[in-house]
Design an enzyme around this catalytic site. Structure first.
Site, PDB file in Angstrom:
ATOM      1  N   CYS A 383       0.819  -1.202   0.000  1.00 23.74           N
ATOM      2  CA  CYS A 383       0.000   0.000   0.000  1.00 23.74           C
ATOM      3  C   CYS A 383       0.868   1.275   0.000  1.00 23.74           C
ATOM      4  O   CYS A 383       1.450   1.594  -1.026  1.00 23.74           O
ATOM      5  CB  CYS A 383      -0.991  -0.049   1.150  1.00 23.74           C
ATOM      6  SG  CYS A 383      -2.454   0.931   0.784  1.00 23.74           S
ATOM      7  N   HIS A 509      -3.708  -4.975   0.324  1.00 18.24           N
ATOM      8  CA  HIS A 509      -3.165  -5.503   1.589  1.00 18.24           C
ATOM      9  C   HIS A 509      -3.245  -7.033   1.602  1.00 18.24           C
ATOM     10  O   HIS A 509      -4.212  -7.592   2.128  1.00 18.24           O
ATOM     11  CB  HIS A 509      -3.961  -4.946   2.767  1.00 18.24           C
ATOM     12  CG  HIS A 509      -3.701  -3.505   3.030  1.00 18.24           C
ATOM     13  ND1 HIS A 509      -2.703  -3.070   3.877  1.00 18.24           N
ATOM     14  CD2 HIS A 509      -4.284  -2.394   2.536  1.00 18.24           C
ATOM     15  CE1 HIS A 509      -2.699  -1.750   3.917  1.00 18.24           C
ATOM     16  NE2 HIS A 509      -3.645  -1.303   3.103  1.00 18.24           N
ATOM     17  N   GLU A 511      -1.797  -9.081   3.380  1.00 17.27           N
ATOM     18  CA  GLU A 511      -1.702  -9.668   4.729  1.00 17.27           C
ATOM     19  C   GLU A 511      -3.064 -10.094   5.278  1.00 17.27           C
ATOM     20  O   GLU A 511      -3.155 -10.993   6.108  1.00 17.27           O
ATOM     21  CB  GLU A 511      -1.015  -8.694   5.700  1.00 17.27           C
ATOM     22  CG  GLU A 511      -1.791  -7.435   6.074  1.00 17.27           C
ATOM     23  CD  GLU A 511      -1.570  -6.251   5.135  1.00 17.27           C
ATOM     24  OE1 GLU A 511      -1.219  -6.485   3.961  1.00 17.27           O
ATOM     25  OE2 GLU A 511      -1.753  -5.096   5.564  1.00 17.27           O
TER      26      GLU A 511
HETATM   27  N1  GLN Z   1      -1.880   6.721   2.626  1.00 18.67           N
HETATM   28  C1  GLN Z   1      -2.023   5.956   1.434  1.00 18.67           C
HETATM   29  C2  GLN Z   1      -3.377   6.160   0.777  1.00 18.67           C
HETATM   30  O1  GLN Z   1      -4.292   6.608   1.413  1.00 18.67           O
HETATM   31  C3  GLN Z   1      -1.787   4.491   1.691  1.00 18.67           C
HETATM   32  C4  GLN Z   1      -2.789   3.882   2.613  1.00 18.67           C
HETATM   33  C5  GLN Z   1      -2.305   2.609   3.244  1.00 18.67           C
HETATM   34  O2  GLN Z   1      -1.119   2.320   3.238  1.00 18.67           O
HETATM   35  N2  GLN Z   1      -3.205   1.838   3.821  1.00 18.67           N
HETATM   36  O3  GLN Z   1      -3.543   5.848  -0.371  1.00 18.67           O
END
Ligand code: GLN
Length: 537
Positions: A383, A509, A511
């Site tokens: 992410c 994600h 995970e």
């Molecule tokens: N801050 C980034 C976004 O909003 C990544 C978010 C995250 O890592 N969950 O896109």
């Protein structure tokens, strides 16, 4: 109604591992052939934990349908290996919000709105909703907090009424308590448990079963004493002694026939004989995993390891299946610079940069990613970790020194990461983020394909910003592979570097989908690459 309800409450102290206990019971019932679903009642007033600081509350877990939940749901999913949904996560905030919305719409026809019956009815509706949505044989509902807390009273009252509504044979109360062991006296103390059960009974709930959390084994006579004082059958008092490997709790409770007694209570004939062999082999392989491997995790919330719980678990799952014990070196990104990164990552055979928000600590993460890219250190970005890997590449390989994300600088001339206007952010519940399961198409000649062994996957998301397609061609011409995309919305999902032993990062994600018995392919590949790195030295 065909669904049976198990309510798990906790007494004496918090942090008893009530969630683990509830999901252990879930796994045992699933292993007997039942369809099991789980739900958590959280007494806090936030509508969801999405806005809670990870420093305070640990990770925000995300379900397939895009609900931001407490990290306990992650434990549930990993233990029972079922994908849960928004019905699984109920907070005081959600309940009150729903009741107040109905009141404003005039749905209560002028009645005075009260905790009983309006709030408790709303809570009971959530029980019916989860039963209906999941079509489960058994729903296990964990009530957050400790019996005696003011906040959890409406939830306890609702589950008390649930027995009246759904019937004795369709409901089961399991109370988990702590049995303190006094070293000086070499004695286990039952008094706090007696008090806690007394408190529960004063609220009209008599537990059917008691699970005792203890440091040391609990004798038969202690169990009998508790049974007598707490008005529970002595066969229904179980012990859950501290274990070195979490999954041993499954075998321990089964040895005491808890699943058998639960089935008897519900008058259910199990559809298959118990088979816990996959868990037995998992425990065996964990015990035999003597070889250690160190992975560097660079993040902003490292002072609370729970902020990265699912990432940590996914790394461990991948290790178990390769006979490796994964040790994580948590590194505070705020303290990392290009000058000290080599020392900070000393001993690490791979680098993982998980998700995050905001500007703080991004320089340290970028320095770590640069180090991994230029030193052939296996790298896995998740992410924000992917977005920062793209920024690092733009800055240091493509020569766009001011490359950044509009999350950090909304007016930048070089928005490598930006809000993509064609996103339908309202599709899934939960404000303005892209949340929950989305498709990703994988290019067949890629590291991603060699890991997943398929060209079409679905993964969970939680983010606002995206890789900016304006820079796509430039990235490709400098050798970055954009190996996964969401075709429907034309969004980059996976990036990787072909001329590196293992450099991959994803917008989603992964995970959240890793399971102890089924480690996630990217995590597996990452640990394998880190292991190769170690053996090649
Ligand atoms: N801050 C980034 C976004 O909003 C990544 C978010 C995250 O890592 N969950 O896109």
């Amino acid at each position: 109604m065909k669904t049976k309800f198990i309510f798990v409450t906790g007494g004496v102290v918090s942090s008893l591992g009530k969630g683990i206990m509830a999901s252990t019971i879930g796994q045992l019932l699933k292993s007997r052939g039942l369809k099991v679903f789980m739900q958590k009642f959280d007494p806090y007033i936030n509508v969801d934990p999405g806005t809670l600081s990870p420093f305070q509350h640990g990770e925000v877990f995300v379900t397939d349908d895009g609900c931001e939940t407490d990290l306990d749901l992650g434990h549930y999913e990993r233990f029972i290996d079922e994908n849960l949904s928004k019905e699984s996560s109920v907070t005081t905030g959600k309940i009150y919000q729903a009741v107040i919305d109905k009141e404003r719409k005039g749905d209560y026809l002028g009645a005075t709105i009260q905790v009983i019956p309006h709030i408790t009815n709303e809570i009971k509706d959530r029980l019916k909703a989860v039963a209906k949505a999941s079509n489960a044989d058994v729903v296990i509902t964990e009530i957050g907090g400790t019996v005696g807390d003011i906040e959890s009273l409406p939830f306890l009252e609702a589950i008390r009424q649930a027995r009246r509504d759904f019937g004795q044979k369709n409901t089961l109360y399991i109370h988990t308590t702590l049995l303190p062991y006094l070293k000086a006296a070499k004695e286990i103390k039952t008094k706090p448990t007696q008090h806690s059960v007394k408190e529960l009974r004063s609220l009209g709930i008599s537990p059917d079963m008691i699970v005792l959390r203890s440091e040391v084994p609990v004798s038969k006579s202690i169990k009998e004493k508790i049974a007598l004082f707490c008005d529970v059958e002595s066969t229904h008092v179980f012990e859950s002694v501290d274990v070195d490997i979490l999954y041993k709790a499954i075998l321990n409770l089964h040895k005491q026939d808890i699943d058998e007694w639960i089935l008897k209570h519900f008058e259910i004939e199990p559809s298959k004989p118990m088979d816990l062999s996959p868990w037995e082999s998992l425990i065996k392989s964990i015990e035999e995993s003597k070889k250690e491997i160190q992975i560097g995790l660079v993040g902003k919330y490292v002072s609370l390891h729970d902020a990265y719980l699912s990432v940590v678990e996914a790394l461990k799952h991948a290790g178990y299946h390769q006979g490796l014990q994964v040790n994580i070196k948590f590194l505070n990104a705020e303290k990392i610079t290009e000058d000290n990164v080599e020392k900070a990552l000393d001993g690490c055979k791979g680098l993982i940069v998980p998700g995050g928000f905001g500007e703080r600590a991004t320089d340290g993460k970028i320095a770590a990613i640069k180090y991994a890219r230029t030193h052939n250190l296996p790298f896995f970005g998740i992410c924000y970790g992917m977005q920062l890997a793209a920024i690092e590449f733009a800055r240091n390989v493509m020569g766009i020194g001011l490359a950044t994300t509009t999350e950090i600088d909304p007016n930048t001339k070089y928005p490598i990461i930006d809000i993509m206007t064609n996103q339908d952010l309202t599709k899934n519940l939960g404000g303005t983020q892209r949340l929950g399961l989305y498709d990703c198409e994988i290019e067949s000649e890629s590291l991603a394909y060699s890991l997943y062994q398929t060209t079409s996957i679905k993964e969970r998301h939680r983010h606002r910003y995206e890789f900016n397609n304006f820079y796509k061609e430039a990235f490709l011409s400098y050798g970055m592979k954009l190996s996964g995309v969401n075709k429907k919305e034309n969004l980059v999902e996976i990036i990787e570097l072909p001329n590196h032993p293992f450099f991959i990062a994803c917008q989603f994600h992964p995970e959240f989908l890793s399971r102890p018995l089924r480690p996630h392919p990217i995590f597996k590949g990452f640990i394998e690459a880190a292991h190769n790195n170690q053996t090649n030295e």
